[in-house]
Scaffold this motif. Structure first.
Motif, PDB file in Angstrom:
ATOM      1  N   PRO A 323       1.067  -1.063   0.013  1.00  0.00           N
ATOM      2  CA  PRO A 323      -0.009   0.170   0.018  1.00  0.00           C
ATOM      3  C   PRO A 323       0.821   1.050  -0.022  1.00  0.00           C
ATOM      4  O   PRO A 323       1.806   1.213   0.468  1.00  0.00           O
ATOM      5  CB  PRO A 323      -0.829  -0.160   1.254  1.00  0.00           C
ATOM      6  N   ASP A 324       0.618   2.400  -0.656  1.00  0.00           N
ATOM      7  CA  ASP A 324       1.311   3.396  -0.640  1.00  0.00           C
ATOM      8  C   ASP A 324       0.933   4.417   0.587  1.00  0.00           C
ATOM      9  O   ASP A 324       1.569   5.419   0.920  1.00  0.00           O
ATOM     10  CB  ASP A 324       0.981   4.273  -2.130  1.00  0.00           C
ATOM     11  N   SER A 325      -0.054   4.084   1.332  1.00  0.00           N
ATOM     12  CA  SER A 325      -0.490   4.862   2.432  1.00  0.00           C
ATOM     13  C   SER A 325      -0.967   3.964   3.795  1.00  0.00           C
ATOM     14  O   SER A 325      -1.272   2.834   3.458  1.00  0.00           O
ATOM     15  CB  SER A 325      -1.251   5.918   2.234  1.00  0.00           C
ATOM     16  N   VAL A 326      -0.957   4.417   5.117  1.00  0.00           N
ATOM     17  CA  VAL A 326      -1.555   3.611   5.932  1.00  0.00           C
ATOM     18  C   VAL A 326      -2.852   3.606   6.007  1.00  0.00           C
ATOM     19  O   VAL A 326      -3.740   2.684   6.349  1.00  0.00           O
ATOM     20  CB  VAL A 326      -1.040   4.423   7.447  1.00  0.00           C
ATOM     21  N   LEU A 327      -3.564   4.462   5.369  1.00  0.00           N
ATOM     22  CA  LEU A 327      -4.934   4.548   4.963  1.00  0.00           C
ATOM     23  C   LEU A 327      -5.291   3.332   4.292  1.00  0.00           C
ATOM     24  O   LEU A 327      -6.496   2.621   4.371  1.00  0.00           O
ATOM     25  CB  LEU A 327      -5.275   5.897   4.464  1.00  0.00           C
ATOM     26  N   LEU A 328      -4.636   3.037   3.090  1.00  0.00           N
ATOM     27  CA  LEU A 328      -4.972   1.867   2.201  1.00  0.00           C
ATOM     28  C   LEU A 328      -4.778   0.668   2.785  1.00  0.00           C
ATOM     29  O   LEU A 328      -5.349  -0.303   2.567  1.00  0.00           O
ATOM     30  CB  LEU A 328      -4.168   2.157   0.856  1.00  0.00           C
ATOM     31  N   ALA A 329      -3.469   0.550   3.666  1.00  0.00           N
ATOM     32  CA  ALA A 329      -3.417  -0.759   4.380  1.00  0.00           C
ATOM     33  C   ALA A 329      -4.671  -0.745   5.316  1.00  0.00           C
ATOM     34  O   ALA A 329      -5.093  -2.013   5.465  1.00  0.00           O
ATOM     35  CB  ALA A 329      -2.202  -0.127   5.123  1.00  0.00           C
ATOM     36  N   SER A 330      -4.998   0.128   5.977  1.00  0.00           N
ATOM     37  CA  SER A 330      -6.347   0.022   6.867  1.00  0.00           C
ATOM     38  C   SER A 330      -7.406  -0.541   5.856  1.00  0.00           C
ATOM     39  O   SER A 330      -8.422  -1.331   6.593  1.00  0.00           O
ATOM     40  CB  SER A 330      -6.450   1.197   7.631  1.00  0.00           C
ATOM     41  N   GLU A 331      -7.749   0.213   4.822  1.00  0.00           N
ATOM     42  CA  GLU A 331      -8.835  -0.469   3.992  1.00  0.00           C
ATOM     43  C   GLU A 331      -8.740  -1.853   3.706  1.00  0.00           C
ATOM     44  O   GLU A 331      -9.692  -2.460   3.617  1.00  0.00           O
ATOM     45  CB  GLU A 331      -8.808   0.389   2.697  1.00  0.00           C
ATOM     46  N   ALA A 332      -7.456  -2.322   3.413  1.00  0.00           N
ATOM     47  CA  ALA A 332      -7.348  -3.962   3.087  1.00  0.00           C
ATOM     48  C   ALA A 332      -7.848  -4.685   4.375  1.00  0.00           C
ATOM     49  O   ALA A 332      -8.488  -5.639   3.950  1.00  0.00           O
ATOM     50  CB  ALA A 332      -5.857  -3.982   2.768  1.00  0.00           C
ATOM     51  N   LEU A 333      -7.507  -4.047   5.614  1.00  0.00           N
ATOM     52  CA  LEU A 333      -7.926  -4.881   6.729  1.00  0.00           C
ATOM     53  C   LEU A 333      -9.589  -4.797   6.787  1.00  0.00           C
ATOM     54  O   LEU A 333     -10.104  -6.021   7.024  1.00  0.00           O
ATOM     55  CB  LEU A 333      -7.704  -4.237   8.079  1.00  0.00           C
ATOM     56  N   LYS A 334     -10.103  -3.986   6.307  1.00  0.00           N
ATOM     57  CA  LYS A 334     -11.586  -3.780   6.307  1.00  0.00           C
ATOM     58  C   LYS A 334     -12.180  -4.919   5.377  1.00  0.00           C
ATOM     59  O   LYS A 334     -13.347  -5.159   5.627  1.00  0.00           O
ATOM     60  CB  LYS A 334     -12.127  -2.485   6.035  1.00  0.00           C
ATOM     61  N   MET A 335     -11.538  -5.309   4.340  1.00  0.00           N
ATOM     62  CA  MET A 335     -12.023  -5.885   3.343  1.00  0.00           C
ATOM     63  C   MET A 335     -12.277  -7.475   4.031  1.00  0.00           C
ATOM     64  O   MET A 335     -12.877  -8.436   3.311  1.00  0.00           O
ATOM     65  CB  MET A 335     -11.064  -6.004   2.105  1.00  0.00           C
ATOM     66  N   VAL A 336     -11.429  -7.846   5.003  1.00  0.00           N
ATOM     67  CA  VAL A 336     -11.715  -9.146   5.538  1.00  0.00           C
ATOM     68  C   VAL A 336     -11.903  -9.186   7.002  1.00  0.00           C
ATOM     69  O   VAL A 336     -12.011 -10.184   7.708  1.00  0.00           O
ATOM     70  CB  VAL A 336      -9.958  -9.871   5.710  1.00  0.00           C
ATOM     71  N   ARG A 337     -12.304  -8.013   7.493  1.00  0.00           N
ATOM     72  CA  ARG A 337     -12.438  -7.756   9.003  1.00  0.00           C
ATOM     73  C   ARG A 337     -13.783  -8.502   9.278  1.00  0.00           C
ATOM     74  O   ARG A 337     -14.070  -9.124  10.696  1.00  0.00           O
ATOM     75  CB  ARG A 337     -12.705  -6.354   9.191  1.00  0.00           C
ATOM     76  N   GLN A 352      -1.898  -5.561  13.697  1.00  0.00           N
ATOM     77  CA  GLN A 352      -1.002  -4.812  14.688  1.00  0.00           C
ATOM     78  C   GLN A 352       0.083  -3.903  13.921  1.00  0.00           C
ATOM     79  O   GLN A 352       0.175  -2.743  14.413  1.00  0.00           O
ATOM     80  CB  GLN A 352      -0.309  -5.917  15.414  1.00  0.00           C
ATOM     81  N   GLN A 353       0.552  -4.356  12.890  1.00  0.00           N
ATOM     82  CA  GLN A 353       1.249  -3.295  11.853  1.00  0.00           C
ATOM     83  C   GLN A 353       0.723  -2.241  11.633  1.00  0.00           C
ATOM     84  O   GLN A 353       1.251  -0.987  11.655  1.00  0.00           O
ATOM     85  CB  GLN A 353       1.734  -4.086  10.696  1.00  0.00           C
ATOM     86  N   VAL A 354      -0.547  -2.174  11.120  1.00  0.00           N
ATOM     87  CA  VAL A 354      -1.325  -0.952  10.782  1.00  0.00           C
ATOM     88  C   VAL A 354      -1.569  -0.254  11.991  1.00  0.00           C
ATOM     89  O   VAL A 354      -1.461   1.207  12.140  1.00  0.00           O
ATOM     90  CB  VAL A 354      -2.629  -1.196  10.152  1.00  0.00           C
ATOM     91  N   GLU A 355      -1.952  -0.681  13.117  1.00  0.00           N
ATOM     92  CA  GLU A 355      -2.215   0.138  14.239  1.00  0.00           C
ATOM     93  C   GLU A 355      -1.145   0.715  14.890  1.00  0.00           C
ATOM     94  O   GLU A 355      -1.076   1.936  15.158  1.00  0.00           O
ATOM     95  CB  GLU A 355      -2.673  -0.872  15.274  1.00  0.00           C
ATOM     96  N   ALA A 356       0.126   0.029  14.895  1.00  0.00           N
ATOM     97  CA  ALA A 356       1.544   0.777  15.253  1.00  0.00           C
ATOM     98  C   ALA A 356       1.660   2.014  14.325  1.00  0.00           C
ATOM     99  O   ALA A 356       2.243   2.839  14.706  1.00  0.00           O
ATOM    100  CB  ALA A 356       2.357  -0.136  15.080  1.00  0.00           C
ATOM    101  N   SER A 357       1.159   1.532  12.988  1.00  0.00           N
ATOM    102  CA  SER A 357       1.702   2.871  12.105  1.00  0.00           C
ATOM    103  C   SER A 357       1.002   3.957  12.518  1.00  0.00           C
ATOM    104  O   SER A 357       1.110   5.300  12.357  1.00  0.00           O
ATOM    105  CB  SER A 357       1.333   2.319  10.622  1.00  0.00           C
ATOM    106  N   LEU A 427      -8.351  -3.126  14.869  1.00  0.00           N
ATOM    107  CA  LEU A 427      -8.578  -2.678  13.635  1.00  0.00           C
ATOM    108  C   LEU A 427      -9.394  -3.833  12.971  1.00  0.00           C
ATOM    109  O   LEU A 427     -10.137  -3.851  11.873  1.00  0.00           O
ATOM    110  CB  LEU A 427      -7.804  -2.061  12.890  1.00  0.00           C
ATOM    111  N   ILE A 428      -8.937  -5.042  13.165  1.00  0.00           N
ATOM    112  CA  ILE A 428      -9.400  -6.208  12.453  1.00  0.00           C
ATOM    113  C   ILE A 428     -10.464  -6.936  13.369  1.00  0.00           C
ATOM    114  O   ILE A 428     -11.373  -7.802  12.555  1.00  0.00           O
ATOM    115  CB  ILE A 428      -8.351  -7.520  12.564  1.00  0.00           C
ATOM    116  N   ASP A 429     -10.895  -6.397  14.619  1.00  0.00           N
ATOM    117  CA  ASP A 429     -12.235  -6.895  15.233  1.00  0.00           C
ATOM    118  C   ASP A 429     -13.455  -6.285  14.425  1.00  0.00           C
ATOM    119  O   ASP A 429     -13.289  -5.194  14.000  1.00  0.00           O
ATOM    120  CB  ASP A 429     -12.395  -6.405  16.508  1.00  0.00           C
ATOM    121  N   PRO A 430     -14.442  -7.152  14.215  1.00  0.00           N
ATOM    122  CA  PRO A 430     -15.788  -6.624  13.556  1.00  0.00           C
ATOM    123  C   PRO A 430     -16.439  -5.777  14.474  1.00  0.00           C
ATOM    124  O   PRO A 430     -16.094  -5.732  15.577  1.00  0.00           O
ATOM    125  CB  PRO A 430     -16.592  -8.222  13.539  1.00  0.00           C
TER     126      PRO A 430
END
Length: 437
Positions: A323-337, A352-357, A427-430
């Motif tokens: 991902p080019d941004s933390v926002l896009l990385a978090s969006e990937a999490l939402k796709m499987v959350r 955990q990596q996105v949260e730390a970011s 962030l991965i919790d439903p």
């Protein structure tokens, strides 16, 4: 007084004293009757020569401050921007600015807090003031200086960045730069030039042409796919499948910022460099994020098994490509959350990596706020410099991950702090309380 209120006090002071305007936080229009004809803006100085400061910029500025203080016994008044500024004029402006900031700098160097520097400025605000006309003129001339330097290069990408920068700051009031950028994209078919046009043009018809050309040139690139989703009205399954088949992810914005920030300032560490850096950040911030809040929407809630599988494949591809941004990385999490029983357990570590970011960015924002008075007073501000340059040129996500990897245990500790601010939730919790789409 809470620290956040102190931050507001500092911002209010800078705004009132005329220091916030020259940061370049908003597009500026030509002042004093100056209009910049296109494609080549009018500017009094020739293309910038290599940085004339040489050696240690802090030593040079300190020497200039000491010499001027020795002559008068008092720091000089704020410098004035002339309607025409040569390179020597800009160097003199930077030196005089840094000399005028001596009271703030001395307080900071003496161990004083950033609030102490605010108090110094409040005691004599006129000493630190630039008029609105001076602010506007400084913005305009420095922007022209940067664009002129890029336009004089015999390189299509440099010219494209100049057009992009000028278009971003002139807005809809001056359509010529956008038209010239589209023409350059169509004639060169250079992917970077086309990408800049596709991501920044304001005219809907021109933007759609540029987006279609980018997709044609780079059908395996995730960036134009995300950008052009609205043009093609793709069904969710088709859109997700295309993401899952993408071969790379390249927006070219990092390359554009490297060229924009690569124009040497008159003096490193002076106010003209700082102004150019913040203005460049504003150009990048003007780029739209078309997928925000919509990329993960087809994957949220209860969905059919086939789509759920596609969602994880698409999210996995985004993660693998980077991902080019933390926002896009978090969006990937939402796709499987929303399907904890079906998703790979690897997503828990990625969360955990996105949260730390996110937490690292919040901490970095605090550090840069604390360093802002230093930067204004012509002192080194490494965190602020990193925020203004490093992540712009090397990429936000890559920059954050590099700093996290250099600190053993930082990812777990920062993620724990982030979750503490969310009542322990990851962030991965439903999110059962949210309505499902």
């Amino acid at each position: 007084m809470p620290r956040r209120r102190l931050a507001f006090l500092w911002i209010a002071l800078l705004s009132g004293a005329g220091l916030l305007g020259w940061w370049g936080l908003a597009p500026q229009v030509p002042s004093h009757g100056q209009t910049a004809p296109w494609p080549v803006p009018t500017v009094s100085a020739s293309a910038p020569a290599p940085n004339a400061s040489g050696g240690d910029p802090w030593g040079l500025l300190a020497a200039a401050q000491s010499a001027q203080s020795a002559q008068s016994g008092e720091p000089p008044a704020m410098p004035q921007v002339k309607p025409e500024m040569s390179e020597a004029d800009w160097q003199a402006f930077d030196r005089q600015w840094c000399a005028a900031m001596a009271p703030v700098r001395e307080r900071l160097q003496g161990g004083g807090s950033w609030l102490d520097s605010v108090r110094v400025a409040m005691e004599d605000p006129e000493r630190f003031e630039l008029s609105k006309d001076q602010q506007d003129l400084m913005h305009e001339l420095l922007a022209q200086r940067t664009e002129q330097a890029l336009l004089t290069k015999d390189h299509a990408r440099s010219r494209a960045v100049a057009l992009w920068a000028h278009s971003a700051r002139s807005g809809s009031a001056e359509p010529a730069p956008g038209a010239a950028l589209l023409a350059l994209a169509q004639s060169t078919r250079d992917p970077m030039v086309v990408a800049l046009a596709a991501q920044t043009l304001r005219d809907p018809a021109s933007a759609q042409l540029a987006r279609a050309l980018w997709r044609e040139l780079e059908p395996d690139n995730l960036a134009p796919l995300l950008l052009a989703r609205g043009d093609e009205k793709l069904a969710p399954e088709v859109f997700l499948q295309r993401i899952a088949q993408a071969g790379r992810h390249e927006t070219y914005l990092d390359d554009a910022m490297a060229l924009l920030l690569g124009v040497p300032p008159p003096i490193r560490g002076g106010p003209s460099e700082w102004t150019a850096q913040v203005a460049a950040t504003g150009r990048q911030a003007a780029v739209a994020v078309p997928w925000a809040r919509s990329l993960s929407r087809p994957c949220q809630g209860s969905v059919a098994p086939d789509r759920a599988a596609l969602c994880e494949q698409a999210a996995q591809r985004i993660w693998n490509l980077g991902p080019d941004s933390v926002l896009l990385a978090s969006e990937a999490l939402k796709m499987v959350r929303d399907r904890p029983a079906q998703r790979s357990t690897a997503w828990d570590e990625r969360a955990q990596q996105v949260e730390a970011s996110f937490q690292w960015q919040a901490d970095e924002a605090q550090r840069t706020m604390d360093e802002t008075p230093k930067r204004i007073a012509c002192l080194p501000a490494p965190s602020l410099q990193r925020a203004m340059v490093e992540s712009r040129v090397q990429g936000e996500w890559a920059t954050v991950q590099r700093h996290l990897s250099a600190q053993p245990g930082a990812t777990a500790a920062l993620a724990a702090r982030f979750r503490a601010g969310r009542q322990g939730r990851s962030l991965i919790d439903p999110e059962p309380s949210k309505s499902r789409l």
